[in-house]
Design a protein around this motif. Sequence first.
Motif, PDB file in Angstrom:
ATOM      1  N   HIS A 172       1.071  -1.297  -0.193  1.00 48.14           N
ATOM      2  CA  HIS A 172      -0.435  -0.071   0.113  1.00 48.14           C
ATOM      3  C   HIS A 172       0.877   1.128   0.144  1.00 48.14           C
ATOM      4  CE1 HIS A 172      -4.551  -1.681   1.195  1.00 48.14           C
ATOM      5  NE2 HIS A 172      -3.303  -2.639   0.954  1.00 48.14           N
ATOM      6  N   LEU A 173       2.187   1.488   0.995  1.00 48.89           N
ATOM      7  CA  LEU A 173       3.149   2.241   1.134  1.00 48.89           C
ATOM      8  C   LEU A 173       3.764   2.708  -0.455  1.00 48.89           C
ATOM      9  CD1 LEU A 173       4.382   2.453   4.538  1.00 48.89           C
ATOM     10  CD2 LEU A 173       2.711   3.720   3.779  1.00 48.89           C
TER      11      LEU A 173
ATOM     12  N   LYS B  29       2.653   6.594  -7.121  1.00 54.50           N
ATOM     13  CA  LYS B  29       2.279   7.581  -7.865  1.00 54.50           C
ATOM     14  C   LYS B  29       2.649   8.858  -7.916  1.00 54.50           C
ATOM     15  CE  LYS B  29      -2.357   5.281  -7.450  1.00 54.50           C
ATOM     16  NZ  LYS B  29      -3.164   5.817  -8.658  1.00 54.50           N
ATOM     17  N   LEU B  30       3.287   9.341  -6.713  1.00 52.08           N
ATOM     18  CA  LEU B  30       3.574  10.782  -5.727  1.00 52.08           C
ATOM     19  C   LEU B  30       4.937  10.683  -6.907  1.00 52.08           C
ATOM     20  CD1 LEU B  30       3.575  10.521  -2.208  1.00 52.08           C
ATOM     21  CD2 LEU B  30       2.186  11.881  -3.877  1.00 52.08           C
ATOM     22  N   VAL B  31       5.867   9.899  -7.526  1.00 49.95           N
ATOM     23  CA  VAL B  31       7.493   9.793  -8.251  1.00 49.95           C
ATOM     24  C   VAL B  31       6.629   9.278  -9.668  1.00 49.95           C
ATOM     25  CG1 VAL B  31       9.777   8.584  -8.058  1.00 49.95           C
ATOM     26  CG2 VAL B  31       8.555   9.199  -6.383  1.00 49.95           C
ATOM     27  N   LEU B  32       5.565   8.243  -9.899  1.00 51.53           N
ATOM     28  CA  LEU B  32       5.977   7.760 -11.849  1.00 51.53           C
ATOM     29  C   LEU B  32       4.783   8.932 -11.922  1.00 51.53           C
ATOM     30  CD1 LEU B  32       6.520   4.539 -11.473  1.00 51.53           C
ATOM     31  CD2 LEU B  32       8.544   6.007 -11.696  1.00 51.53           C
TER      32      LEU B  32
ATOM     33  N   GLU C 295      17.157   6.931 -10.317  1.00 55.00           N
ATOM     34  CA  GLU C 295      17.011   8.163  -9.241  1.00 55.00           C
ATOM     35  C   GLU C 295      15.782   7.765  -8.396  1.00 55.00           C
ATOM     36  OE1 GLU C 295      16.906  12.610  -9.322  1.00 55.00           O
ATOM     37  OE2 GLU C 295      17.447  11.417 -11.125  1.00 55.00           O
ATOM     38  N   GLU C 296      14.378   7.958  -9.582  1.00 48.55           N
ATOM     39  CA  GLU C 296      13.235   7.302  -9.154  1.00 48.55           C
ATOM     40  C   GLU C 296      12.898   6.330  -8.342  1.00 48.55           C
ATOM     41  OE1 GLU C 296      10.679   8.696 -13.089  1.00 48.55           O
ATOM     42  OE2 GLU C 296      11.506   6.697 -13.027  1.00 48.55           O
TER      43      GLU C 296
END
Length: 220
Positions: free
Chosen positions: A110-111, A117-120, A149-150
């Motif tokens: 879940h985390l 979603k926040l990064v990609l 990096e992502e």
Amino acid sequence: IISKGDDSAFKGYETISTESWIRKYAIQGEKILAVLDQTPFYAESGGQVGDTGIIKGGGTDLVVLDVKKDGESFIHYCEGLIADKPKEKVRCEVDDDRRENIRKNHTATHLMHKALKLVLGDHVHQAGSLVHPDYLRFDLTHFEKPTTEEIRKIETIVCSEVLMNNELDVSVRNFDEAKEDGATAMFGEKYGDEVRVITVSDFSKELCGGTHVNRTGDIG
């Protein structure tokens, strides 16, 4: 059929042991397939593997190797001995250490979903997963391979949430209300009118029937 009545009431959210009646069983080669009136064993679902453990009592001595669903019934795949016509309740015990590791990995998915979603980007969706006691696998939709990096950013976000040790909130909600409240539903999963919502602080909110830790720090 050993005795009449409902079967497969799942008690595994509250406990890892129950006193249960064997409702019916079948012998397939060396395997014994048993259905209980109530069970603490999680049946494989939503990417989470089935529980293992023991079922004992009244001449029955079984090792539970796996649990799967057949409709609404939980089928316990076992090895060992079963009483010819069970007349006593049996003691069911889930392998606690194994379940604990599964819980950690399920909450971690879940985390990770939120961090992805926040990064990609918000277009990322879970397209499958495997929640195992030894590891987790997370399949996702994205138009290219994430860069090193992502991946580091995703790991940093997840580890930060673990270190914050936030308490999980688990609630049962109406499906439409939960969706309107921003809960993420998994593509391809079937949901009823009432759904279980797993909320991690203001970070993550997903519909999920799996087992989870009490606080994110437990994943540590």
